[in-house]
Each structure stands twice: as structure tokens, then as C-alpha cells.
Design an enzyme around this catalytic site. Structure first.
Site, PDB file in Angstrom:
ATOM      1  N   GLY A 175      21.811  30.272  35.724  1.00 27.93           N
ATOM      2  CA  GLY A 175      21.835  30.647  34.413  1.00 27.93           C
ATOM      3  C   GLY A 175      20.562  31.165  33.984  1.00 27.93           C
TER       4      GLY A 175
ATOM      5  N   TYR B 241      18.317  29.350  31.917  1.00 27.02           N
ATOM      6  CA  TYR B 241      17.408  28.595  31.966  1.00 27.02           C
ATOM      7  C   TYR B 241      17.407  27.656  33.151  1.00 27.02           C
ATOM      8  CZ  TYR B 241      16.701  30.253  27.236  1.00 27.02           C
ATOM      9  OH  TYR B 241      16.346  30.734  25.996  1.00 27.02           O
ATOM     10  N   GLY B 242      18.236  27.814  33.959  1.00 24.65           N
ATOM     11  CA  GLY B 242      18.417  26.756  35.149  1.00 24.65           C
ATOM     12  C   GLY B 242      19.178  27.369  36.494  1.00 24.65           C
TER      13      GLY B 242
ATOM     14  N   VAL C 126      21.683  25.551  40.142  1.00 25.89           N
ATOM     15  CA  VAL C 126      21.767  24.310  40.902  1.00 25.89           C
ATOM     16  C   VAL C 126      21.882  24.553  42.381  1.00 25.89           C
ATOM     17  CG1 VAL C 126      23.758  22.758  41.275  1.00 25.89           C
ATOM     18  CG2 VAL C 126      23.377  23.551  39.047  1.00 25.89           C
TER      19      VAL C 126
ATOM     20  N   ASP D  87      31.917  21.008  25.298  1.00 26.63           N
ATOM     21  CA  ASP D  87      31.983  22.094  25.890  1.00 26.63           C
ATOM     22  C   ASP D  87      33.062  22.217  27.292  1.00 26.63           C
ATOM     23  OD1 ASP D  87      31.575  24.997  26.456  1.00 26.63           O
ATOM     24  OD2 ASP D  87      29.745  24.502  27.664  1.00 26.63           O
TER      25      ASP D  87
END
Length: 447
Positions: free
Chosen positions: A31, A33-34, A36, A150
Site C-alpha cells: 500500500g 506506506y507499507g 507485507v 475496519d
């Protein structure tokens, strides 16, 4: 000599981190900012190597609001990861550029992929088993004072055999029992009070019932592969049809009257009236079946499509994508009248006794004849043209302002924001990249 540039967060494959303990391998999701990665524990036995999912986030500036949220995600996830239906968080650590969360690796995919392939449709026992695991995980969080905010299929992982489900991604989780900030979560799964439209806007609202609402949308998606509406607002024609017709669900989905009763107890517009999770679990497990015998989930029902955001209205029904997360700061109180539980008018949806809705399995036998003529029957609700995706605003700006600036500054800023947003058209942004922050393993694709 200038320092070498930081590699992009989705370009870390092949990098060994934490003193060369974890070797980042395949990119599983990314995404803004990150990202996996599947990671090999280099200290594990070579004959039985251990694999983990490592979420790497670009380290936020110290004392920034994003740094606070990164730390909160790690803390809250760690507090509840002992539960068997929550992804286990093994450890967190920092590198020069990244904050890393090491989690157990799931051998499957996320629930979104399973729903896309209709993996649960028509399989009552499988739905009951899997959905009860989700309910248990969320209830465990609530008992420990943590609210997810969420809940959606992208944040639930499923094993390859569909028998184990795991709750993940606590990026928006909070310990606050109530929220004043509207627009936190993912649009299709938000409750009316969380969306904050004028008819349902509250000064504050409880986060627990907001999670229950999202669980209801997830249940419909598992049972049918569809979404009930795009947004829980009266401007959405399908949601309006639900509000005005107690048999809306049995008219657009081949479900039993008993399922309809449960859904309507979930989707109470007054949050304090929503069904508690233990009662919902018991109701789900007591069902003989979700489906009316002989009926199928046909192509004419509300259909879930992929993340490309396409909306096909050619058949009169909306084909609704499952949205990426969006977070908004809501609307200022000067723009809209704030309605309290005492002043909000009662809606038909909140006043229909459940006993009137329970007609056994005869859900398709002209149900409107059983109710008062005041209810409006809409057999094929048609939505206006809908653009996909949500405008992405500053992350929980009001909450952070309350923490660090103070209430007075917050109200002044709210007035300025309200003035600047009056008359503006909603912004549509296509979110690039794969679903962010998912912990997924390898395996045979669902299709």
C-alpha cells in the site's frame, strides 16, 4: 558523501533484516506506506524452516500522528493476538527506515478472494463455522476494550481448506468506546452513524455496534457473494429500500425468513438496538440453512466485483466493488444539524417487530401481503449511477487534533474545513497497488 536513498517499501525482496534474522522473500501485498512479505527465519532449522509474514511500514517521523497510529496498531494487535482466530503477532522491531511487524503466515488468501469465487455460497455449515470464528475474534477484542473499526473481507484471512479464518490488520483499531469522528473505515461496510449523513448523524456513537454493522455486511457477502448496498445512506436506493421494506433481503436474496430476522437485528439504524455478538452467534448456529430450498443466487442480484472499481448498471442493479479503506474527518456541525438519539425520528426499520418477519421458510411467497400498506415494496431496486472508490482524507484528523492540540483549536479547524468543503463535489481516487497490509501465504488460487 550523501546517504544512499531508501529503497521503496515494496522493493525489499532479498533484504535480510533484524541483524539478518529475517530474509524477505515474496511480496504478498503493498500500500501507500507499507508492504507485507513472506519471510524466512534464518535462525530456524534448515530442514524445517519457519516462514512468517512481515509487514514493513515506512517509519513515520517521531511525534507525528502517523507514528502514533503505527505504534497503536502494534500495541492493540499484540494485546489480542493470543486468540486462535486472530493472526498472531510474534514481535515488532524497527530498522533505520522501517517499522516491522512479524506475524504468523496463513497458508491461504483473504476472505475477499474466497467471496469473489463464491467459495462459501450455498454451504451453510461452512459459513456457520467460519463466520462464528470471526464473531469470536471480534467479541474477544470487544471484551478486552478494543474495537477494530475496519472489518471487511480484505482484513480476514482464510486457510486453503476454508476451515480456519483469522482477523488481521488493526491499523484503525481503538480503545475508545465511542467515536466523534465520522468516516473511519471502508465505505461499503460503514454503519449509518459512522458515515455521518444528516439523517443518522450523532454527536458521538459507540464503536462496538459499528463493528456489528460491518459484520452484517460481511455475512451477506459470504452467503451470497454480493453487497446489500453501496453506502448506508438514504441517498442509496437499495439502502432506502431496506429501510422502508422489512422484506427487502428476502426479495433480493434467496434467504429464509429466519435469516432475514437476524439481518434486521444486525442492521438496526439505532446502534444501541443492534444485536449483541453472543446473540448473533447463537442465532447463526441455530439456523438449519441460510437458503430457501430450490432458489439460487442468480446473476441478477447485487454482485461483488474486483478492486478495479468498475460499476455495471446495464441490468438495473449495481455491481459493487469492495472498497479499499478510507478515512475521513467527517462534516462540521455547522454544515449539518446534529441529531441525538432523543431527537432523531423513529424509522420504520427500527419499529417492525421481529415476530412479523419470521414466517418460516416461506420467504418468497408474496411477503408484502403480511405487512401494513405503509411499507413500500421494491422488488428490483435500481441505483443511480455510482462511481467506485472513496475519497481518501487525512487519517483520523479530528482524533489527533483532540489529543495534541485541544478542543478549542479543533472546533476552529472544523469551522474552516466546513467552510472550505461547502459546495464541493466528492473526489474520486483510484487506489493503486494490491490490497494493503494483507498477511497471505502461497497456495492454489481460488479460481
Amino acid at each position: 558523501m550523501s546517504p544512499s536513498p531508501r529503497p521503496a517499501v515494496d522493493q525489499l525482496s532479498g533484504l535480510a533484516i533484524k541483524k539478518e534474522r529475517y530474509l524477505l522473500d515474496d511480496l504478498l501485498g503493498s500500500g501507500s506506506y507499507g508492504a507485507v512479505y513472506k519471510a524466512l527465519d534464518l535462525l530456524s532449522n534448515k530442514e524445517r524452516p519457519k516462514l512468517y509474514a512481515v509487514k514493513c511500514q515506512v517509519k513515520a517521523d517521531a511525534n507525528s500522528r502517523r507514528a502514533m497510529y503505527q505504534q497503536r496498531e502494534a500495541n492493540l494487535h499484540g494485546l489480542v493476538s493470543i486468540h486462535p482466530s486472530i493472526v498472531t503477532l510474534r514481535e515488532t522491531f524497527e530498522t533505520e527506515n522501517y517499522l516491522c511487524l512479524v506475524m504468523d503466515l496463513c497458508d491461504g488468501h483473504d476472505l475477499f478472494a474466497a467471496i469473489e469465487s463464491k467459495a462459501f455460497v450455498g454451504r451453510t455449515e461452512l459459513i456457520q463455522d467460519g463466520y462464528s470464528q470471526i464473531l469470536d475474534a471480534v467479541h474477544f477484542c470487544h471484551k478486552n476494550g478494543i474495537y477494530h473499526r475496519d472489518l471487511k473481507p480484505e482484513n480476514i484471512l482464510v486457510s486453503l481448506d476454508l476451515r480456519r479464518l483469522y482477523l488481521s490488520d488493526f491499523g484503525l483499531a481503538t480503545r475508545d468506546v465511542e467515536s466523534k469522528t465520522t468516516g473511519c473505515g471502508s465505505g461499503y461496510y460503514m454503519s449509518p452513524e459512522c458515515l455521518g449523513s444528516k439523517a443518522f448523524r450523532l454527536r458521538s456513537f459507540p464503536n462496538g455496534p459499528t463493528d456489528v454493522w460491518a459484520l452484517g455486511v460481511v455475512l451477506i457477502a459470504m452467503v451470497s457473494g454480493r453487497l446489500p448496498w453501496l453506502r448506508a445512506e438514504l441517498a442509496d436506493r437499495n439502502f432506502e429500500a431496506y429501510i422502508t421494506n422489512p422484506f427487502y433481503f428476502v426479495e433480493v436474496l434467496p434467504i429464509t425468513a429466519a435469516v432475514n430476522v437476524l439481518l434486521r437485528r444486525i442492521f438496526r439504524t439505532r446502534p444501541e438496538k443492534r444485536i449483541p455478538i453472543p446473540d448473533l452467534r447463537q442465532g447463526i448456529m441455530n439456523l438449519d440453512t441460510f437458503y430457501v430450498e430450490g432458489e439460487e443466487v442468480g446473476e441478477s442480484y447485487l454482485e461483488v466485483v474486483g478492486e478495479d472499481g468498475e460499476a455495471d448498471l446495464s441490468d438495473g442493479f449495481v455491481h459493487a466493488p469492495m472498497s479499499p479503506a478510507m478515512i475521513g474527518s467527517g462534516t462540521s456541525e455547522e454544515e449539518e444539524e446534529v441529531i441525538t438519539p432523543e431527537t432523531r425520528p423513529a424509522l420504520l426499520q427500527d419499529s417492525v417487530p421481529d415476530v412479523q418477519l419470521d414466517g418460516g421458510n416461506a420467504a418468497w411467497s408474496d411477503p408484502l401481503n403480511a405487512v401494513n400498506d405503509a411499507f413500500i415494496g421494491i422488488g428490483s431496486p435500481c441505483l443511480p449511477e455510482v462511481v467506485a472508490g472513496d475519497a481518501i482524507a487525512a487519517v483520523l484528523e479530528q482524533e489527533v487534533r483532540r489529543m495534541f492540540v485541544g478542543v478549542g483549536a479543533e472546533k476552529a479547524k472544523e469551522r474552516r474545513v466546513g467552510e472550505s468543503h461547502r459546495g464541493c463535489e466528492p473526489t474520486v481516487r483510484k487506489v493503486a497497488g494490491t490490497r494493503a497490509g494483507k498477511v497471505a501465504g502461497e497456495g492454489v488460487p481460488w479460481r
